[in-house]
Scaffold this motif. Structure first.
Motif, short mmCIF file in Angstrom:
data_model
loop_
_atom_site.label_atom_id
_atom_site.label_comp_id
_atom_site.label_asym_id
_atom_site.label_seq_id
_atom_site.Cartn_x
_atom_site.Cartn_y
_atom_site.Cartn_z
N TYR A 94 0.45 -1.35 0.24
CA TYR A 94 -0.67 0.19 0.62
C TYR A 94 0.86 1.41 0.09
O TYR A 94 1.15 2.20 -1.09
CB TYR A 94 -0.87 -0.41 0.88
N GLN A 97 2.34 1.79 -3.52
CA GLN A 97 1.40 2.78 -4.49
C GLN A 97 1.22 3.51 -4.11
O GLN A 97 1.55 4.34 -5.30
CB GLN A 97 -0.19 1.65 -4.10
N LYS A 98 1.01 4.24 -2.51
CA LYS A 98 1.15 5.46 -2.87
C LYS A 98 1.27 5.89 -2.63
O LYS A 98 1.81 7.66 -3.34
CB LYS A 98 -0.07 5.26 -1.29
N ILE A 220 -2.48 9.17 17.08
CA ILE A 220 -1.54 8.28 16.59
C ILE A 220 -1.87 7.78 15.15
O ILE A 220 -3.32 7.12 15.59
CB ILE A 220 -1.65 6.68 17.81
N LEU A 221 -0.97 8.08 14.40
CA LEU A 221 -1.62 7.36 13.36
C LEU A 221 -0.83 6.17 12.63
O LEU A 221 0.23 5.69 13.19
CB LEU A 221 -0.98 8.27 12.17
N ARG A 222 -1.31 5.25 12.29
CA ARG A 222 -1.16 3.79 11.62
C ARG A 222 0.22 3.58 10.47
O ARG A 222 0.39 5.46 10.32
CB ARG A 222 -2.44 2.75 11.11
N GLU A 224 1.64 3.31 7.98
CA GLU A 224 1.55 3.60 6.60
C GLU A 224 0.79 4.80 6.34
O GLU A 224 0.97 5.26 5.70
CB GLU A 224 0.59 2.30 5.70
N THR A 225 -0.97 5.22 7.47
CA THR A 225 -1.30 6.93 7.13
C THR A 225 -0.06 7.89 7.37
O THR A 225 0.07 8.39 7.07
CB THR A 225 -1.95 6.21 7.94
N VAL A 228 2.03 7.73 4.29
CA VAL A 228 1.46 8.81 2.77
C VAL A 228 1.29 10.01 3.74
O VAL A 228 1.63 11.16 2.42
CB VAL A 228 -0.09 7.73 2.88
N SER A 229 0.99 10.08 4.91
CA SER A 229 0.68 11.97 5.66
C SER A 229 1.67 12.25 4.90
O SER A 229 2.24 13.83 4.39
CB SER A 229 -0.44 11.85 6.74
N SER A 232 2.03 12.58 1.68
CA SER A 232 1.56 14.07 0.84
C SER A 232 2.26 15.46 1.20
O SER A 232 2.05 16.58 0.36
CB SER A 232 0.08 13.94 1.32
N LYS B 98 -8.75 6.49 7.64
CA LYS B 98 -7.91 6.53 7.13
C LYS B 98 -8.34 7.74 7.50
O LYS B 98 -7.65 8.87 8.51
CB LYS B 98 -6.98 7.18 5.81
N GLU B 101 -8.96 8.26 11.88
CA GLU B 101 -7.31 8.53 12.21
C GLU B 101 -6.75 9.89 11.79
O GLU B 101 -6.59 10.51 13.05
CB GLU B 101 -6.17 7.63 11.58
N GLN B 137 -7.95 3.14 17.64
CA GLN B 137 -6.53 2.92 17.37
C GLN B 137 -5.91 4.09 17.15
O GLN B 137 -4.72 4.57 17.68
CB GLN B 137 -6.03 2.25 16.20
N CYS B 138 -6.13 5.07 17.44
CA CYS B 138 -5.83 6.68 16.78
C CYS B 138 -5.86 7.21 18.52
O CYS B 138 -5.52 8.35 18.94
CB CYS B 138 -6.04 7.54 15.54
N SER B 229 -4.98 12.36 0.90
CA SER B 229 -3.83 13.31 1.03
C SER B 229 -4.43 15.06 1.85
O SER B 229 -3.85 15.62 1.89
CB SER B 229 -2.95 13.40 -0.46
N SER B 232 -4.77 15.18 4.84
CA SER B 232 -3.66 15.29 5.81
C SER B 232 -3.25 16.73 5.71
O SER B 232 -3.09 16.64 6.55
CB SER B 232 -2.22 14.61 4.99
#
Lengths: 239, 239
Positions: A94, A97-98, A220-222, A224-225, A228-229, A232, B98, B101, B137-138, B229, B232
């Motif tokens: 993921y 790709q992003k 708290i971001l995962r 992968e988030t 990507v963030s 971005s 996402k 989050e 999670q977040c 994006s 974010s």
């Protein structure tokens, strides 16, 4: 008028002809049903598209004649490298790709203490395919370069070459993105930990490499988030 | 010391006791094996965590005594609403996770001419579950509110109430994010088209609602990448 793009290797070009074979030819002739006379674009990992016309087709290959070259404007002008703590591999798919879509130049996965996975070697082919497909989708011709996983200390050694190193530090990150001075920064690295994060010792080691500890806010971001963030922010604000 | 959080409804709270049942209790007692005396956090869609201690457990429920309340600092201060052209539902899952989050407040999927899917009604339960898990999670306690899909024209009618409406316009978006004036904007909307994008007529209609046409750069982003994006940028720069 549709004009799909197809990925070639430089060696497929001889004089003004391109020989398209293998999966890409399958895709062109069987899936998308392009025929002699139709126009398509080809690219390999460089700066331009090759506008071509199909001049002949056999069962195993299509011969394309190059009509013109087009400089690809979608290629990134700044270089963004993501140093990514090796996550579960679906997350790496993921992220790959992003970040390709967003215009990153390179992903270097690294293995730190809390990584569950220890290598991504058997996944390189799959990851490179994701890169090529994302390039087709977003319109860039220069590939994102994803390396096989390196050790944490090797990663530290690679940080010297960057204009700025941004460390997504959820433990004690202090700077906000809006406080970063990215003016004239052309070669930027971001470091994002795996799901497990870093040991205190690892955090200190990264800081000692002149990395700027960045907070990504109150949530708290995962992993992968986070990747990507941050990508971005860098790409949409700078590129 | 671990302290997992569990999702309750307001009505589960009576005096200073919380009755945890159903899936959340399954998760607490069977999966995470919490026992009488252990401490956990509970939340429903509001501003705080309830710190609790388990005082009794039966097969079907756990009774938790509320020890203290903690104001949740991870909840967003600005309100971000995403108007999302209804994409394939796995993409909507991803966008929902996402954006939760990242701290968005609301997602309003809408159906425009080029949408393949026409509604997400049968997916609401699934989507709300994604929201709750992403909140856990977040670390936020206020849920993201995802509505069922509205018609394009209904969506237009909703835009009045926002301080600023940002339209990810790949057709003729002119402004760059860095050129936007977001100072003192507390209630922000972003509009992202589905995979198929918009008709020219739809683009004009959106522009006529005082939406600011934003370019997301030289590369064409997938709809889900675009949504994440943009969210974010807004949340990490403003919240």
């Amino acid at each position: 008028m549709r004009e799909d793009s197809f990925f070639i290797s430089k060696s497929d070009i001889i004089d003004n002809k391109i020989t398209l074979s293998g999966n890409e030819n399958e895709h062109l002739s069987k899936v998308l049903r392009y025929r002699v006379g139709d126009k398509v674009k080809c690219f390999y990992d460089n700066s331009c598209f090759y506008h071509c016309q199909i001049v002949s087709q056999t069962k195993n290959a299509s011969i394309l004649e190059i009509i013109s070259l087009e400089n690809c404007l979608a290629n990134p002008k700044i270089k963004l490298t993501l140093f990514q703590g090796l996550p579960k591999l679906d997350k790496l798919d993921y992220i790959t790709q992003k970040l390709t879509e967003l215009g990153a130049s390179k992903i270097v996965p690294f293995v730190s203490t809390y990584c569950v996975k220890k290598d991504n070697l058997n996944k390189m082919e799959r990851l490179n395919k994701i890169v090529v497909n994302a390039c087709k989708q977003c319109g860039r011709t220069s590939l994102l370069n994803i390396t096989s996983a390196v050790k944490f200390d090797e990663m530290l050694g690679m940080l010297k070459e960057y204009d700025i190193v941004i460390f997504a530090n959820e433990v004690d990150g202090s700077k906000h993105f809006r406080d970063l001075d990215l003016k004239n920064k052309k070669n930027i690295a971001i470091i994002v930990g795996s799901e497990g994060g870093f040991t205190n010792d690892e955090v200190e080691k990264i800081k000692n490499c002149n990395a700027i500890s960045l907070t990504l806010g109150k949530r708290i971001l995962r992993t992968e988030t986070c990747a990507v963030s941050l990508a971005s922010l860098v790409m949409l604000l700078l590129d």
